[in-house]
Write a protein that holds these residues in place. Sequence first.
Motif, mmCIF file in Angstrom:
data_model
loop_
_atom_site.group_PDB
_atom_site.id
_atom_site.type_symbol
_atom_site.label_atom_id
_atom_site.label_comp_id
_atom_site.label_asym_id
_atom_site.label_seq_id
_atom_site.Cartn_x
_atom_site.Cartn_y
_atom_site.Cartn_z
ATOM 1 N N VAL A 215 38.581 36.608 47.491
ATOM 2 C CA VAL A 215 37.540 36.706 48.513
ATOM 3 C C VAL A 215 36.634 35.495 48.379
ATOM 4 C CG1 VAL A 215 35.722 38.152 49.486
ATOM 5 C CG2 VAL A 215 37.647 39.216 48.273
ATOM 6 N N THR A 216 36.440 34.768 49.479
ATOM 7 C CA THR A 216 35.677 33.526 49.407
ATOM 8 C C THR A 216 34.702 33.385 50.571
ATOM 9 O OG1 THR A 216 35.867 31.114 49.414
ATOM 10 C CG2 THR A 216 37.583 32.322 50.576
ATOM 11 N N ASP A 217 33.573 32.744 50.290
ATOM 12 C CA ASP A 217 32.616 32.407 51.342
ATOM 13 C C ASP A 217 32.729 30.938 51.721
ATOM 14 O OD1 ASP A 217 31.553 31.099 49.172
ATOM 15 O OD2 ASP A 217 29.587 32.069 49.246
ATOM 16 N N GLY A 218 33.777 30.284 51.242
ATOM 17 C CA GLY A 218 33.977 28.865 51.523
ATOM 18 C C GLY A 218 33.471 27.949 50.435
ATOM 19 N N GLU A 219 32.692 28.505 49.528
ATOM 20 C CA GLU A 219 32.170 27.710 48.415
ATOM 21 C C GLU A 219 32.636 28.230 47.066
ATOM 22 O OE1 GLU A 219 27.957 27.325 48.705
ATOM 23 O OE2 GLU A 219 28.014 26.339 50.667
ATOM 24 N N VAL A 220 32.546 29.548 46.887
ATOM 25 C CA VAL A 220 33.024 30.179 45.657
ATOM 26 C C VAL A 220 33.915 31.355 46.035
ATOM 27 C CG1 VAL A 220 31.011 29.489 44.298
ATOM 28 C CG2 VAL A 220 31.015 31.710 45.489
ATOM 29 N N ALA A 221 34.556 31.947 45.021
ATOM 30 C CA ALA A 221 35.448 33.070 45.287
ATOM 31 C C ALA A 221 35.391 34.058 44.134
ATOM 32 C CB ALA A 221 36.879 32.577 45.479
ATOM 33 N N PHE A 222 35.720 35.307 44.450
ATOM 34 C CA PHE A 222 35.996 36.286 43.404
ATOM 35 C C PHE A 222 37.372 36.881 43.656
ATOM 36 C CE2 PHE A 222 33.772 38.993 46.558
ATOM 37 C CZ PHE A 222 34.571 40.143 46.593
ATOM 38 N N VAL A 223 37.941 37.461 42.611
ATOM 39 C CA VAL A 223 39.304 37.998 42.666
ATOM 40 C C VAL A 223 39.269 39.441 42.195
ATOM 41 C CG1 VAL A 223 41.658 37.764 41.768
ATOM 42 C CG2 VAL A 223 40.313 35.712 42.288
ATOM 43 N N VAL A 224 40.052 40.282 42.851
ATOM 44 C CA VAL A 224 40.161 41.695 42.493
ATOM 45 C C VAL A 224 41.597 41.998 42.070
ATOM 46 C CG1 VAL A 224 39.860 44.078 43.251
ATOM 47 C CG2 VAL A 224 38.357 42.289 44.155
ATOM 48 N N ASP A 225 41.751 42.558 40.889
ATOM 49 C CA ASP A 225 43.032 43.056 40.373
ATOM 50 C C ASP A 225 44.154 42.020 40.413
ATOM 51 O OD1 ASP A 225 41.851 45.476 39.830
ATOM 52 O OD2 ASP A 225 42.718 46.540 41.536
ATOM 53 N N PRO A 226 43.964 40.879 39.752
ATOM 54 C CA PRO A 226 45.012 39.854 39.775
ATOM 55 C C PRO A 226 46.227 40.242 38.941
ATOM 56 C CG PRO A 226 43.270 39.208 38.278
ATOM 57 C CD PRO A 226 42.790 40.442 38.981
ATOM 58 N N GLN A 227 47.396 39.858 39.421
ATOM 59 C CA GLN A 227 48.629 40.056 38.679
ATOM 60 C C GLN A 227 48.732 39.037 37.540
ATOM 61 O OE1 GLN A 227 51.572 42.014 39.149
ATOM 62 N NE2 GLN A 227 50.656 43.341 40.699
ATOM 63 N N ARG A 228 49.716 39.236 36.686
ATOM 64 C CA ARG A 228 49.877 38.424 35.477
ATOM 65 C C ARG A 228 50.113 36.943 35.787
ATOM 66 N NH1 ARG A 228 52.791 39.143 30.527
ATOM 67 N NH2 ARG A 228 51.903 37.689 29.001
ATOM 68 N N ASP A 229 50.893 36.657 36.811
ATOM 69 C CA ASP A 229 51.218 35.264 37.131
ATOM 70 C C ASP A 229 50.073 34.656 37.953
ATOM 71 O OD1 ASP A 229 52.136 37.207 38.970
ATOM 72 O OD2 ASP A 229 53.474 35.777 39.939
ATOM 73 N N ILE A 230 49.073 34.191 37.214
ATOM 74 C CA ILE A 230 47.822 33.748 37.836
ATOM 75 C C ILE A 230 47.957 32.409 38.542
ATOM 76 C CG2 ILE A 230 46.407 35.052 36.226
ATOM 77 C CD1 ILE A 230 45.876 32.389 34.742
#
Length: 454
Positions: free
Chosen positions: A19-34
């Motif tokens: 999820v991004t606002d165009g400047e930074v991002a956060f990630v929810v529940d990433p899989q192992r192959d990052i």
Amino acid sequence: MIDVLAIDTPSLGDRSYLVTDGEVAFVVDPQRDIDRVLALAEDHGVDVVDVFETHVHNDYVTGGLALARTTGAAYHLNTADPVTFERAPVSDGDVIEVGARMRVRALATPGHTFTHLAYVLEAPGRVPAVFTGGSLLYGSTGRPDLLGPAHTSALVSAQYGSAHRLARELPDDAEVFPTHGFGSFCSATQSQRQASTIGGEKRANPVLTLDERAYAESLLAGLDSYPAYYTHMAPSNSAGPQAPDLSAPRRADAAELRRRIDAGEWVVDLRSRTAFAAGHMAGTLNFGLDGAFVTYLGWLIPWGTPLTLLGQTSREVAQAQRELVRIGIDRPAASAVGGPERWAGRERVASVPAGSFADLAAVRHRRPVTVLDVRRDLEWRDSHIDGAVHIPLHKLPGRLAEVPDGEVWVHCQAGYRASVAASLLASEGRHVVAVDDEYGSTACTGLPLVTKAA
């Protein structure tokens, strides 16, 4: 503008989100192959500053800790989860500011696990979005039985309460973004929907349309077996898994492949069931990449057994490696590419006859054969061929001695599991025919069926 970008893992039926606002991002529940997450962030020119875990996952090894360490992001996991690594603990009601325009609010949503959290995204000028993990899914909920039967009843009740909390506290137009429900065995049922809102779930999801007792009865009636490798996922995730090693495994020649097979190791042919039936190295097992490869291989293999991968190309081997690290099978013992003539060396290439349900019906009129049904229990109870032997595929390795002697025709719902089962039987020297056909009333014309209604 806020973008929610889904990262699908179809082989496990799961989704992660960037999820991004165009400047930074956060990630929810990433899989192992990052590397997939890092590539997506790079494509959008943003830095990952927060990683959120909805729960300690039971169906895959997380990439959350490795992603946080690689990017320098804060790693958010429920304060109550007993993990052995440093994280940014989060609890019900906590709010995390992500950059200048996004805020994420944690909501306790127990049910799939006791410490499950959902995360509500709030941003100016945008309707809220909720990342529900294994709580509220599209038309369903996460299954409540993965922590064992002693906890199932309490988790069913908690799951019902959590879904109603989300429906009560969020507006109808709030978008819903689950992790499970796209084929994952963590989902109670499967849905074809790809998007939904709280309002949409209020209208169609049994957890929000039925009373608690009716919901519980329908939910529990629909649960079937889940993969045996799930047992290993939560301990791995609680210990803090590192980023995987996806470098190419060492190559094995024909002599080494034979030694490994004779030693009881698993040498797995990744080609399609059609290719395997036509010709394969004797003793190899067929888990084709064109089906639910990682689910069934992870389900059946004795944990810790050395594994060698056979693919037509290096790319196929690499794809299989990527699938396997997601469930904690980190390094193949060896690999080989090409085809069965190269793998078998001077040995004769083996084959497995294949047929249809019409062929089976014709054969049963001419001679006695065993029909082996390797579908799961719910499929069998719904309908099966009269007189068939039923051993679900995930139980077959331990019950091979129960398969009667003589000619065996093995079938499933569509052919993939039948090929896996046929390869297991053929590796034991059994006379087996794989039914490569869709099970159903039309295909099974000429075969007596026992149905639930009967």
